[in-house]
Design a protein around this motif. Structure first.
Motif, PDB file in Angstrom:
ATOM      1  N   THR A 127       2.180   1.382   8.947  1.00 22.92           N
ATOM      2  CA  THR A 127       3.185   0.560   8.274  1.00 22.92           C
ATOM      3  C   THR A 127       2.695  -0.871   8.088  1.00 22.92           C
ATOM      4  N   GLY A 129       0.155  -1.487   6.662  1.00 21.15           N
ATOM      5  CA  GLY A 129      -0.548  -1.471   5.377  1.00 21.15           C
ATOM      6  C   GLY A 129      -2.044  -1.234   5.476  1.00 21.15           C
ATOM      7  N   ASP A 132      -3.224   3.117   2.326  1.00 18.30           N
ATOM      8  CA  ASP A 132      -2.302   3.094   1.182  1.00 18.30           C
ATOM      9  C   ASP A 132      -1.340   4.270   1.182  1.00 18.30           C
ATOM     10  N   GLU A 151      10.795   6.188   5.675  1.00 17.71           N
ATOM     11  CA  GLU A 151      11.709   5.041   5.639  1.00 17.71           C
ATOM     12  C   GLU A 151      10.984   3.748   5.320  1.00 17.71           C
ATOM     13  N   ALA A 152       9.760   3.648   5.823  1.00 20.86           N
ATOM     14  CA  ALA A 152       9.001   2.418   5.591  1.00 20.86           C
ATOM     15  C   ALA A 152       8.421   2.389   4.178  1.00 20.86           C
ATOM     16  N   GLY A 153       8.650   3.457   3.430  1.00 17.56           N
ATOM     17  CA  GLY A 153       8.185   3.470   2.047  1.00 17.56           C
ATOM     18  C   GLY A 153       6.702   3.729   1.897  1.00 17.56           C
ATOM     19  N   VAL A 154       6.110   4.330   2.904  1.00 16.94           N
ATOM     20  CA  VAL A 154       4.687   4.642   2.820  1.00 16.94           C
ATOM     21  C   VAL A 154       4.502   5.920   2.000  1.00 16.94           C
ATOM     22  N   PRO A 155       3.665   5.884   0.968  1.00 16.59           N
ATOM     23  CA  PRO A 155       3.380   7.102   0.217  1.00 16.59           C
ATOM     24  C   PRO A 155       2.888   8.190   1.158  1.00 16.59           C
TER      25      PRO A 155
ATOM     26  N   THR B   6      12.210  -2.421   9.159  1.00 12.76           N
ATOM     27  CA  THR B   6      11.426  -1.512   8.344  1.00 12.76           C
ATOM     28  C   THR B   6      12.112  -1.450   6.986  1.00 12.76           C
ATOM     29  N   GLY B   7      11.771  -0.463   6.201  1.00 13.09           N
ATOM     30  CA  GLY B   7      12.470  -0.294   4.928  1.00 13.09           C
ATOM     31  C   GLY B   7      11.770  -1.042   3.833  1.00 13.09           C
ATOM     32  N   GLY B   8      11.385  -0.325   2.809  1.00 10.87           N
ATOM     33  CA  GLY B   8      10.687  -0.961   1.708  1.00 10.87           C
ATOM     34  C   GLY B   8       9.325  -1.399   2.178  1.00 10.87           C
ATOM     35  N   ARG B   9       8.534  -1.954   1.281  1.00 14.79           N
ATOM     36  CA  ARG B   9       7.238  -2.490   1.718  1.00 14.79           C
ATOM     37  C   ARG B   9       7.232  -3.969   1.409  1.00 14.79           C
TER      38      ARG B   9
END
Lengths: 343, 343
Positions: A127, A129, A132, A151-155, B6-9
């Motif tokens: 998370t 980063g 990717d 939830e963290a939006g990681v692909p 968390t949530g989103g990047r």
DNA sequence: CTGAAAGCGCTTACAG
DNA sequence: CTGAAAGCGCTTACAG
């Protein structure tokens, strides 16, 4: 005339050196590096020549610092590792993904999250980063890592449908139910009627779906389901042995078994043979996977081939698409019956 | 009060945010991050608290850009991949290295260089400084990648002694010769006298050394070496089968075989049993590795345990030391005879 | 199509 | 022990 000599770990050439060599600005070099848009053919050529002469290789750290992308992806295994590492399928998958990524010049970071501690560390790493996107191998339901990453939006793209995450996460899977149907239909066509099954874990899609296929085909064939012919394993060889022992004890005249993985089928084969029964004459044994394990037995296993090469290639394709901004997608791939000597 | 939601990047917190939170300069935050030297306890504490509050994680790209290190290492496989991926030893090694590195928070990049093209690409990638060092799995002699990396000054540690590179490159290996000696001595102690051997490839140290151990012990035992009892394999299961067939054809009353890998021993076992001979009554079979393959057979294999956990741990230790500036080193680890039912 | 310039987030001498 | 500042190598609007 700088040659890209090896030897020692000298300071490698930078975009600045290339620009000087080519007689252009650093911006122009960068544009050439990033697709060559808005660059005259002559500049393009000069830069390429300079790159060749200097042996320039982009510094990914500098690039990542500004783009915010790492240009790498993680291959995350959240299973207890022992089991997965015992399974040849894992190798095929890992190799396929590594190769597919190499095509795009993207390195694969191997991540093992077997314990709670490792899971925490790795989730944090991801998370933050440092990759990717993530190729996820974890079939069990209720995997907290998968949920957190989503939830963290990681692909993210999973191998096999992740139970409990709905369709919000991408996955690539073989058509488990259809494969199971093919195998059971094959056993029926051989005249077998007392067909046992050793399922996978019932909190995994492979466990559930392959059992469903078994039930469907028998029912369609007008054969009553005998619950004593149904036992569960965990995909390990030893669980196959245990399953076979249970089955033979409960239904001594069982004439066939559909085993939900080749590795478990190895165990089943050993137990059936040890009991004095012949394979396939007395008991036909069908596996699932067509992993190297299938041809390591005697007789070799009739099995359902999972298209691992395509699975890994698709996982990578879907992940890269998602990193590029596309929405999640599910890909279901067909399986194939491979007939050998065990049926 | 920033929470690390968390949530989103979203843009993650930087060292600047931490500095503001803690009421110190960015330099001080950096010093805390890098060991806390020359930092007052109070500043130390304030920074740590701020890091916790903001959920700060260092941006490795920015760090790498300035330090010149990548804080990652490559795990490079230059074998034709099919074979290695069939071998359970590989898994154990890969897992061990990944875990040992995780301890140091260092990611492992998996690199497969089976073809000439891939070798070129990966050599370039590595020498460009994208990894700080390389764990090398490639036992064959004359590996051009190993030589190139060594010349380029890339920290390197091989699994097994790399033939032809002299002692200029670090390696970690099990004591092959000693292990072979233990096994052959064990077979002798069982009263066996016509002991065959299926060696590994003779351009690998494992191939050469294990054969040497075999010869030594027989000679020491006053038994004349019968060259018809010596055949070579390539560590694959099928080469074990071929080897056993040759041995049985040449010396039908062979009463034991020492096989230089468990996977090959699987093949030997199958062929011996198929020929109608009992194991171990007629022919005792000893393997090498103590890989999962050793307990997947019936009877289970007596074998020589390679201490894979220690091997991988030592490989990582030596590599990190070398990255830290130490000179190359070779580490030889003892093996152990594991008695099971096949002898 | 191209150059000059800002800035990504960090580390590290350099003064204090 | 600490802050201000330079700079790592790149990309990307911004003007031309």
């Amino acid at each position: 005339m700088t040659m890209h000599s090896t030897g020692g770990r000298r300071k490698p050439p930078t975009i600045h050196d290339v620009a000087r060599e080519a007689g252009v600005s650093r911006g122009t070099v960068s544009r050439v590096l990033n697709g060559g848009h808005y660059v005259s053919p002559s500049a393009q050529e000069a830069v390429n020549a300079a790159i060749r002469r200097t042996g320039y290789v982009v510094n990914r750290h500098a690039r990542s610092l500004i783009t915010g992308r790492s240009d790498s992806v993680g291959f995350l295994l959240t299973e207890p590792q022992e089991r997965f590492f015992e399974d040849p399928n894992f190798n095929v998958l890992l190799r396929g993904c590594t190769q597919a990524l190499a095509t795009h010049d993207i390195p694969l970071l191997l991540m093992l999250a077997g314990t709670e501690d490792e899971r925490r560390r790795i989730t944090r790493y991801i998370t933050a980063g440092h990759v990717d996107g993530v190729l996820l191998v974890s079939s069990h339901s209720g995997d907290p890592v998968a949920e957190q990453l989503r939830e963290a939006g990681v692909p993210l793209v999973a191998c096999g449908k992740p139970i409990g995450l709905g369709s919000k996460v991408s996955y690539v899977a073989a058509d488990d139910r259809d494969g199971a149907r093919d195998m059971v239909r094959h056993l029926l066509s051989l005249g077998r009627r007392r067909i046992g099954v050793v399922t996978g874990p019932l909190d995994t899609p492979g466990g559930v779906e392959r059992l469903a296929g078994y039930r469907e085909v028998l029912t369609e064939g007008g054969i009553e389901i005998d619950e004593r012919l149904i036992v569960s394993g965990d995909y390990s060889r030893s669980s196959g042995e245990a399953g076979a022992e249970r089955l033979l004890a409960q239904v001594p005249d069982m004439d066939a078994v559909f085993v939900a993985s080749d590795l478990m089928a190895q165990g089943v084969l050993a137990v059936v043979q040890r009991s004095g029964r012949r394979v396939p004459e007395d008991v036909a044994v069908g596996g699932f996977d067509d992993s190297p394990a299938a041809t390591a037995t005697s007789p070799e296993l009739t099995t359902i081939r999972q298209p691992w090469d395509r699975i890994s290639a698709e996982m990578v394709r879907v992940l890269l698409a998602q990193i590029g901004g596309e929405d999640p997608a599910a890909v279901i791939l067909p399986t194939e019956l491979v007939k050998r000597r065990s049926t």
